[in-house]
Motif scaffolding. Structure first.
Motif, PDB file in Angstrom:
ATOM      1  N   ILE A  12      40.988  42.083  40.881  1.00 16.84           N
ATOM      2  CA  ILE A  12      41.003  41.445  42.195  1.00 16.84           C
ATOM      3  C   ILE A  12      39.448  41.481  42.919  1.00 16.84           C
ATOM      4  N   LEU A  13      38.743  42.629  42.555  1.00 17.46           N
ATOM      5  CA  LEU A  13      37.232  42.621  43.173  1.00 17.46           C
ATOM      6  C   LEU A  13      36.583  41.677  42.480  1.00 17.46           C
ATOM      7  N   ILE A  14      36.802  41.315  41.184  1.00 18.06           N
ATOM      8  CA  ILE A  14      35.961  40.187  40.485  1.00 18.06           C
ATOM      9  C   ILE A  14      36.397  39.054  41.226  1.00 18.06           C
ATOM     10  N   ILE A  15      37.663  38.678  41.387  1.00 15.65           N
ATOM     11  CA  ILE A  15      38.130  37.299  41.986  1.00 15.65           C
ATOM     12  C   ILE A  15      37.454  37.061  43.007  1.00 15.65           C
ATOM     13  N   MET A  16      37.630  38.191  43.918  1.00 15.14           N
ATOM     14  CA  MET A  16      37.077  38.123  45.430  1.00 15.14           C
ATOM     15  C   MET A  16      35.641  37.934  45.386  1.00 15.14           C
ATOM     16  N   GLY A  17      34.860  38.502  44.548  1.00 17.54           N
ATOM     17  CA  GLY A  17      33.346  38.244  44.481  1.00 17.54           C
ATOM     18  C   GLY A  17      33.106  36.890  43.980  1.00 17.54           C
ATOM     19  N   LEU A  18      33.992  36.444  43.138  1.00 19.51           N
ATOM     20  CA  LEU A  18      33.513  35.100  42.579  1.00 19.51           C
ATOM     21  C   LEU A  18      33.993  34.074  43.890  1.00 19.51           C
ATOM     22  N   ILE A  19      35.201  34.341  44.539  1.00 15.37           N
ATOM     23  CA  ILE A  19      35.521  33.334  45.622  1.00 15.37           C
ATOM     24  C   ILE A  19      34.475  33.316  46.735  1.00 15.37           C
ATOM     25  N   PHE A  21      31.236  34.083  46.266  1.00 18.23           N
ATOM     26  CA  PHE A  21      30.076  33.389  45.645  1.00 18.23           C
ATOM     27  C   PHE A  21      30.046  31.975  45.892  1.00 18.23           C
ATOM     28  N   THR A  22      31.233  31.409  45.163  1.00 20.72           N
ATOM     29  CA  THR A  22      31.444  30.000  45.208  1.00 20.72           C
ATOM     30  C   THR A  22      31.803  29.360  46.598  1.00 20.72           C
ATOM     31  N   ILE A  25      27.880  29.432  47.902  1.00 23.72           N
ATOM     32  CA  ILE A  25      27.180  28.312  47.460  1.00 23.72           C
ATOM     33  C   ILE A  25      27.623  26.844  47.587  1.00 23.72           C
ATOM     34  N   TYR A  26      28.915  26.475  47.810  1.00 28.33           N
ATOM     35  CA  TYR A  26      29.293  25.307  48.360  1.00 28.33           C
ATOM     36  C   TYR A  26      28.796  25.002  49.704  1.00 28.33           C
ATOM     37  N   MET A  27      28.707  26.114  50.779  1.00 27.65           N
ATOM     38  CA  MET A  27      28.143  25.897  52.182  1.00 27.65           C
ATOM     39  C   MET A  27      26.757  25.759  51.946  1.00 27.65           C
ATOM     40  N   ALA A  28      26.045  26.336  51.036  1.00 22.62           N
ATOM     41  CA  ALA A  28      24.699  26.221  50.866  1.00 22.62           C
ATOM     42  C   ALA A  28      24.093  24.615  50.516  1.00 22.62           C
ATOM     43  N   LEU A  44      22.896  30.713  51.017  1.00 20.89           N
ATOM     44  CA  LEU A  44      22.578  31.255  49.772  1.00 20.89           C
ATOM     45  C   LEU A  44      22.431  32.963  49.684  1.00 20.89           C
ATOM     46  N   PHE A  45      21.866  33.381  50.890  1.00 26.86           N
ATOM     47  CA  PHE A  45      21.771  34.758  51.059  1.00 26.86           C
ATOM     48  C   PHE A  45      23.193  35.583  51.143  1.00 26.86           C
ATOM     49  N   LEU A  46      24.313  34.725  51.873  1.00 25.31           N
ATOM     50  CA  LEU A  46      25.349  35.327  52.088  1.00 25.31           C
ATOM     51  C   LEU A  46      26.261  35.408  50.690  1.00 25.31           C
ATOM     52  N   ALA A  47      26.136  34.252  49.894  1.00 30.63           N
ATOM     53  CA  ALA A  47      26.643  34.094  48.644  1.00 30.63           C
ATOM     54  C   ALA A  47      26.337  35.459  47.840  1.00 30.63           C
ATOM     55  N   LEU A  48      25.038  35.903  47.857  1.00 31.32           N
ATOM     56  CA  LEU A  48      24.451  37.134  46.993  1.00 31.32           C
ATOM     57  C   LEU A  48      25.060  38.223  47.847  1.00 31.32           C
TER      58      LEU A  48
END
Ligand code: SF4
Ligand code: SF4
Length: 456
Positions: A12-19, A21-22, A25-28, A44-48
């Motif tokens: 779940i943590l990995i999925i949430m991290g991916l969500i 990030f994606t 990045i889409y917003m950026a 971009l900053f928030l994606a990371l």
């Protein structure tokens, strides 16, 4: 903790991290293409910043992991819940009806046309001595689209004048003769046809309402019929909007804003004149209400036709383009199917919180106070005298308020999700305002003039 729970938590943590990030990045990317550099960098900053803690938590095992993981999983889920749960919080906002008509002779667009040598001038200031001083002040300024104004640009002002000139050519065709044999059709069918056709011609939103007395000006304030009582007995009104391009609006108060305004006034006028002529060809009277040639107050008609609400800056605010529209109206006796009122009171509630337009206004013409009772209606009223004086100094119609409004962002998936949340939930409204400040600034910057317009 058993292994399967630990493994599921990590997944779940990995999925949430991916969500995260994606999503950011889409917003950026979207912000980059909207030429919102700051918003793009922050995304971009928030994606990371938001995804890395989830990946680290999934990867490492440490003593407090069992405590921290559920919290980090719960917070975003709670935010999504807040976005989707309907807590409109608008029952305190009432819809009122104006109890007086507006006299078009009192609006700035009429007053600035008064010339000292004309009888109208004397007659007007005898009736309204309270406006004399302020009007004298703006008459001394260079004026809209004038050479001495601070944003003078020969090409762009000439292009704007050309659009206004073309709108003016429509003045003798807003009304006309009616075919003697009226068509026999159902209000549903012809209303549907008219709406679809208006959209095909370039209208964004189209709505139909009964024409009310308070929609009409009391007296004509411009043109040959100046001073005459408005006589308009049509039963229905079709209101529609056309979109102003956000790239040009964002340059205000530089010259591209007035070029865009003029162009969209022309686009709206062309549609309205065609629709009115079409209806007359069908055997029913119809009149187009276009820039400089109105018998009705377009924002009031558009509001009742379900196109939006009147916001803090006194303009029609539509759900998807906010104030970034121009309006035209066609009044007629052709029997039509009236749209149900679609008042979106969340817009009024958001305006109560927001005040961004008031903060950015260079002439302090927009109040930061709550709505007041004016003519039987709770509403905001801008200081149109000081706003117009600013226009006369800068030579354009400024539009800083329009450019800064959170509702003015482009109509795309990213902004529409935010608009959905604003409509749906009063807590989200407060969050959205903070986010808008974070991404676009409390006082959004004036954008540069598009390169192709810079002809030296
Ligand atoms: S900037 Fe804010 S307060 Fe002003 S009209 Fe837009 S939403 Fe309302
Ligand atoms: S157009 Fe400019 S001066 Fe007028 S109210 Fe808006 S921001 Fe203020």
């Amino acid at each position: 903790m058993p292994n399967w729970i630990t493994n599921s938590t990590n997944t779940i943590l990995i999925i949430m991290g991916l969500i995260f990030f994606t999503l950011f990045i889409y917003m950026a990317f979207v912000s980059y293409f909207e030429k919102e550099k700051n918003a793009s960098q922050k995304s971009l900053f928030l994606a990371l910043f938001l995804s890395i803690p989830y990946f680290l938590l999934a990867y490492f095992n440490f003593s407090d992991k069992e405590l921290i993981s559920p919290i980090l999983i719960a917070i975003p889920l709670l935010l999504v819940f807040i976005l989707f749960i309907p807590l409109k919080g608008v029952s305190h906002i009432k819809t009122d009806i104006p109890n007086e008509k507006i006299d078009e002779r009192d609006i700035m667009f009429s007053r600035h046309l008064l010339k000292k040598e004309d009888e109208r001038y004397k007659e007007y200031y005898e009736r309204h001595p309270e406006n004399f001083e302020s009007d004298e002040a703006f008459q001394k300024l260079p004026g809209l689209l004038s050479k001495g104004s601070s944003n003078y640009d020969r090409l762009m002002f000439a292009a704007s004048e050309a659009s206004f000139f073309t709108v003016d050519q429509f003045k003798n065709v807003v009304d006309g003769s009616v075919e003697p044999k009226p068509i026999n059709t159902s209000p549903e069918k012809i209303s549907h046809f008219l709406k679809k056709w208006a959209e095909k011609l370039g209208a964004l939103d189209v709505g139909i309402t009964h024409l009310q007395d308070y929609h009409k000006y009391s007296h004509v304030g411009r043109g040959d019929d100046y001073g005459k009582e408005v006589e308009l007995n049509h039963k229905f009104a079709i209101a529609f909007t056309v979109e102003m391009d956000s790239d040009y609006v964002a340059t205000g108060p530089q010259a591209p804003i007035v070029m865009e305004s003029a162009q969209q006034y022309l686009a709206a006028a062309a549609i309205a004149v065609q629709m009115a002529e079409f209806i007359r060809q069908l055997g029913y009277p119809a009149r187009a209400h276009i820039d400089g040639n109105y018998r009705v107050v377009c924002p009031l008609v558009a509001k009742d036709a379900g196109l939006g609400e009147i916001g803090r800056m006194g303009l029609l605010m539509t759900p998807k383009q906010g104030p970034r529209v121009r309006i035209a109206v066609v009044s007629t006796d052709l029997p039509l199917l009236v749209d149900k009122a679609r008042a979106d009171k969340s817009m009024i509630d958001f305006c109560e919180l927001c005040k961004k337009c008031a903060v950015v206004c260079p002439s302090n013409s927009i109040s930061e106070d709550s709505r007041k009772l004016i003519n039987g209606v709770n509403r905001w009223q801008i200081n149109s005298d000081s706003c117009f004086q600013f226009w006369c100094k800068c030579g354009t119609d400024c539009g800083r308020c329009m450019a800064s409004c959170p509702y003015s962002h482009p109509d795309n998936l990213m902004h529409n999700i935010v608009r959905f949340g604003i409509r749906n939930n009063f807590i989200f409204r407060k969050m959205a305002l903070k986010l808008d400040d974070y991404f676009y600034g409390k006082q959004p910057k004036v954008k540069p003039i598009p390169e192709w317009m810079e002809v030296k």
